[in-house]
Design a protein around this motif. Structure first.
Motif, PDB file in Angstrom:
ATOM      1  N   PRO A   4       0.812  -1.223   0.000  1.00 35.25           N
ATOM      2  CA  PRO A   4       0.000   0.000   0.000  1.00 35.25           C
ATOM      3  C   PRO A   4       0.847   1.275   0.000  1.00 35.25           C
ATOM      4  O   PRO A   4       0.488   2.266  -0.634  1.00 35.25           O
ATOM      5  N   ASP A   5       1.976   1.241   0.732  1.00 37.66           N
ATOM      6  CA  ASP A   5       2.861   2.398   0.745  1.00 37.66           C
ATOM      7  C   ASP A   5       3.473   2.642  -0.633  1.00 37.66           C
ATOM      8  O   ASP A   5       3.579   3.784  -1.092  1.00 37.66           O
ATOM      9  N   MET A   6       3.874   1.565  -1.291  1.00 35.97           N
ATOM     10  CA  MET A   6       4.443   1.691  -2.633  1.00 35.97           C
ATOM     11  C   MET A   6       3.408   2.230  -3.608  1.00 35.97           C
ATOM     12  O   MET A   6       3.714   3.091  -4.445  1.00 35.97           O
ATOM     13  N   ALA A   7       2.179   1.739  -3.498  1.00 39.88           N
ATOM     14  CA  ALA A   7       1.124   2.236  -4.377  1.00 39.88           C
ATOM     15  C   ALA A   7       0.859   3.706  -4.117  1.00 39.88           C
ATOM     16  O   ALA A   7       0.591   4.486  -5.045  1.00 39.88           O
ATOM     17  N   GLY A   8       0.937   4.119  -2.846  1.00 43.24           N
ATOM     18  CA  GLY A   8       0.738   5.522  -2.530  1.00 43.24           C
ATOM     19  C   GLY A   8       1.821   6.406  -3.133  1.00 43.24           C
ATOM     20  O   GLY A   8       1.538   7.505  -3.620  1.00 43.24           O
ATOM     21  N   VAL A   9       3.066   5.918  -3.117  1.00 42.34           N
ATOM     22  CA  VAL A   9       4.158   6.682  -3.724  1.00 42.34           C
ATOM     23  C   VAL A   9       3.935   6.837  -5.215  1.00 42.34           C
ATOM     24  O   VAL A   9       4.117   7.926  -5.786  1.00 42.34           O
ATOM     25  N   LEU A  10       3.531   5.775  -5.869  1.00 39.82           N
ATOM     26  CA  LEU A  10       3.307   5.839  -7.316  1.00 39.82           C
ATOM     27  C   LEU A  10       2.135   6.763  -7.651  1.00 39.82           C
ATOM     28  O   LEU A  10       2.149   7.433  -8.688  1.00 39.82           O
ATOM     29  N   ARG A  11       1.107   6.791  -6.788  1.00 35.96           N
ATOM     30  CA  ARG A  11      -0.012   7.715  -7.033  1.00 35.96           C
ATOM     31  C   ARG A  11       0.420   9.164  -6.856  1.00 35.96           C
ATOM     32  O   ARG A  11       0.029  10.040  -7.628  1.00 35.96           O
ATOM     33  N   ARG A  12       1.232   9.415  -5.831  1.00 34.94           N
ATOM     34  CA  ARG A  12       1.676  10.792  -5.594  1.00 34.94           C
ATOM     35  C   ARG A  12       2.601  11.285  -6.697  1.00 34.94           C
ATOM     36  O   ARG A  12       2.572  12.458  -7.068  1.00 34.94           O
ATOM     37  N   ARG A  13       3.420  10.389  -7.233  1.00 36.63           N
ATOM     38  CA  ARG A  13       4.393  10.775  -8.258  1.00 36.63           C
ATOM     39  C   ARG A  13       3.963  10.272  -9.632  1.00 36.63           C
ATOM     40  O   ARG A  13       4.741   9.784 -10.426  1.00 36.63           O
ATOM     41  N   TRP A  14       2.694  10.436  -9.924  1.00 39.27           N
ATOM     42  CA  TRP A  14       2.156   9.970 -11.200  1.00 39.27           C
ATOM     43  C   TRP A  14       2.813  10.666 -12.379  1.00 39.27           C
ATOM     44  O   TRP A  14       2.932  10.087 -13.466  1.00 39.27           O
ATOM     45  N   TYR A  15       3.225  11.905 -12.190  1.00 41.07           N
ATOM     46  CA  TYR A  15       3.833  12.635 -13.300  1.00 41.07           C
ATOM     47  C   TYR A  15       5.185  12.037 -13.686  1.00 41.07           C
ATOM     48  O   TYR A  15       5.592  12.088 -14.851  1.00 41.07           O
ATOM     49  N   VAL A  16       5.896  11.459 -12.708  1.00 40.79           N
ATOM     50  CA  VAL A  16       7.157  10.778 -13.035  1.00 40.79           C
ATOM     51  C   VAL A  16       6.883   9.521 -13.848  1.00 40.79           C
ATOM     52  O   VAL A  16       7.576   9.226 -14.829  1.00 40.79           O
ATOM     53  N   ILE A  17       5.853   8.771 -13.467  1.00 37.15           N
ATOM     54  CA  ILE A  17       5.488   7.561 -14.209  1.00 37.15           C
ATOM     55  C   ILE A  17       5.054   7.919 -15.618  1.00 37.15           C
ATOM     56  O   ILE A  17       5.405   7.235 -16.600  1.00 37.15           O
ATOM     57  N   LEU A  18       4.301   9.010 -15.758  1.00 41.51           N
ATOM     58  CA  LEU A  18       3.854   9.430 -17.084  1.00 41.51           C
ATOM     59  C   LEU A  18       5.042   9.829 -17.964  1.00 41.51           C
ATOM     60  O   LEU A  18       5.111   9.436 -19.137  1.00 41.51           O
ATOM     61  N   ALA A  19       5.980  10.582 -17.395  1.00 39.74           N
ATOM     62  CA  ALA A  19       7.171  10.972 -18.164  1.00 39.74           C
ATOM     63  C   ALA A  19       7.985   9.742 -18.555  1.00 39.74           C
ATOM     64  O   ALA A  19       8.493   9.642 -19.687  1.00 39.74           O
ATOM     65  N   GLY A  20       8.103   8.787 -17.638  1.00 44.05           N
ATOM     66  CA  GLY A  20       8.839   7.557 -17.960  1.00 44.05           C
ATOM     67  C   GLY A  20       8.170   6.755 -19.056  1.00 44.05           C
ATOM     68  O   GLY A  20       8.841   6.177 -19.917  1.00 44.05           O
ATOM     69  N   ALA A  21       6.831   6.725 -19.055  1.00 42.72           N
ATOM     70  CA  ALA A  21       6.110   5.999 -20.099  1.00 42.72           C
ATOM     71  C   ALA A  21       6.333   6.638 -21.465  1.00 42.72           C
ATOM     72  O   ALA A  21       6.529   5.937 -22.476  1.00 42.72           O
ATOM     73  N   LEU A  22       6.321   7.967 -21.506  1.00 42.99           N
ATOM     74  CA  LEU A  22       6.538   8.655 -22.786  1.00 42.99           C
ATOM     75  C   LEU A  22       7.960   8.422 -23.301  1.00 42.99           C
ATOM     76  O   LEU A  22       8.173   8.180 -24.502  1.00 42.99           O
ATOM     77  N   ILE A  23       8.942   8.480 -22.404  1.00 42.54           N
ATOM     78  CA  ILE A  23      10.332   8.239 -22.814  1.00 42.54           C
ATOM     79  C   ILE A  23      10.506   6.796 -23.276  1.00 42.54           C
ATOM     80  O   ILE A  23      11.206   6.514 -24.259  1.00 42.54           O
ATOM     81  N   THR A  24       9.870   5.856 -22.572  1.00 45.28           N
ATOM     82  CA  THR A  24       9.972   4.445 -22.959  1.00 45.28           C
ATOM     83  C   THR A  24       9.387   4.213 -24.343  1.00 45.28           C
ATOM     84  O   THR A  24       9.954   3.478 -25.160  1.00 45.28           O
ATOM     85  N   MET A  25       8.256   4.832 -24.631  1.00 47.17           N
ATOM     86  CA  MET A  25       7.647   4.694 -25.956  1.00 47.17           C
ATOM     87  C   MET A  25       8.554   5.283 -27.039  1.00 47.17           C
ATOM     88  O   MET A  25       8.697   4.710 -28.117  1.00 47.17           O
ATOM     89  N   ALA A  26       9.191   6.413 -26.737  1.00 52.72           N
ATOM     90  CA  ALA A  26      10.082   7.037 -27.715  1.00 52.72           C
ATOM     91  C   ALA A  26      11.303   6.162 -27.991  1.00 52.72           C
ATOM     92  O   ALA A  26      11.800   6.108 -29.118  1.00 52.72           O
ATOM     93  N   VAL A  27      11.788   5.473 -26.965  1.00 46.85           N
ATOM     94  CA  VAL A  27      12.952   4.595 -27.147  1.00 46.85           C
ATOM     95  C   VAL A  27      12.545   3.282 -27.796  1.00 46.85           C
ATOM     96  O   VAL A  27      13.328   2.677 -28.556  1.00 46.85           O
TER      97      VAL A  27
END
Length: 227
Positions: A4-27
């Motif tokens: 639950p703590d890990m899920a909370g971190v990912l929810r709070r830092r959703w913008y980092v996950i979104l940026a990582g997804a865009l970079i991954t798609m570009a690569v």
């Protein structure tokens, strides 16, 4: 840290996950669209001259012949040699690699065999580049013997042990996409946790500093109001 703590971190830092997804798609797009590559290879054998003591050159081989071939390969693997090959049109990846033909009982280079490989995106170009590599190897061996003033009837020669061939290197777009995706997920998650830790530490420090300032102000006001 629990799930639950890990899920909370990912929810709070959703913008980092979104940026990582865009970079991954570009690569992932260039990785999926990787062109076919061809591996051209040939194995040469350096041998001593024919003499009355060794009429068959193969029976007169000794480790110094292999060491000489390895020295030529080292000279053709420098940065200057790369620039020289580029000027000749060899723009792919090449390698000169001595092959050890010894055994456990006789662990040494007995036969001076040299493997030449060249990787490029065109089959015909791979064979042409391989031919350039072989000719340059022979020329470098000749130049080395010229430096030492070796007589022509005592010179080391080069023969083809395995003829040149070109093989298509298999490439799987699905495996490439999966590999890039897994790497992107791991890196994005790591950056999200790192970002959350840095921001949390800064907040804790700011909160601690604020509480210290408030405490000092309160104590000062109490002193002034005392009789």
């Amino acid at each position: 840290m629990y799930l639950p703590d890990m899920a909370g971190v990912l929810r709070r830092r959703w913008y980092v996950i979104l940026a990582g997804a865009l970079i991954t798609m570009a690569v992932a797009l260039p990785a999926i669209r990787t062109q076919d590559r061809f591996l051209a290879s040939e194995v040469l054998m350096t041998q001593p001259p024919v003499s009355q003591y060794a009429p068959n050159p193969v029976t007169g081989l000794y480790p110094s012949i292999a060491i000489t071939a390895a020295a030529v390969a080292s000279r053709l693997s420098t940065a200057d040699a790369h620039e020289m090959f580029r000027a000749k049109g060899v723009t792919g990846t090449y390698r000169f690699e001595p092959r050890n033909t010894g055994t456990r009982q006789e662990p040494r280079y007995v036969i001076g065999s040299m493997s030449i490989t060249y990787i490029t995106t065109d089959e015909e170009e791979s064979l042409r580049g391989l031919q350039t590599l072989r000719v340059t190897f022979e020329q470098e061996l000749k130049a080395m013997q010229d430096e030492w003033n070796v007589k022509h009837d005592l010179r080391i020669t080069v023969v083809s042990l395995v003829p040149p061939t070109s093989t298509l290197l298999t490439h799987s777009s699905m495996r490439s996409a999966m590999g890039v995706g897994i790497l992107g997920v791991l890196l994005s998650t790591a950056v999200a946790f790192w970002t959350d830790t840095i921001i949390s530490r800064r907040r804790w420090r700011a909160a601690g500093l604020l509480s210290t300032v408030d405490s000092s102000n309160r104590s000062g006001s109490l002193v002034r109001s005392a009789p």
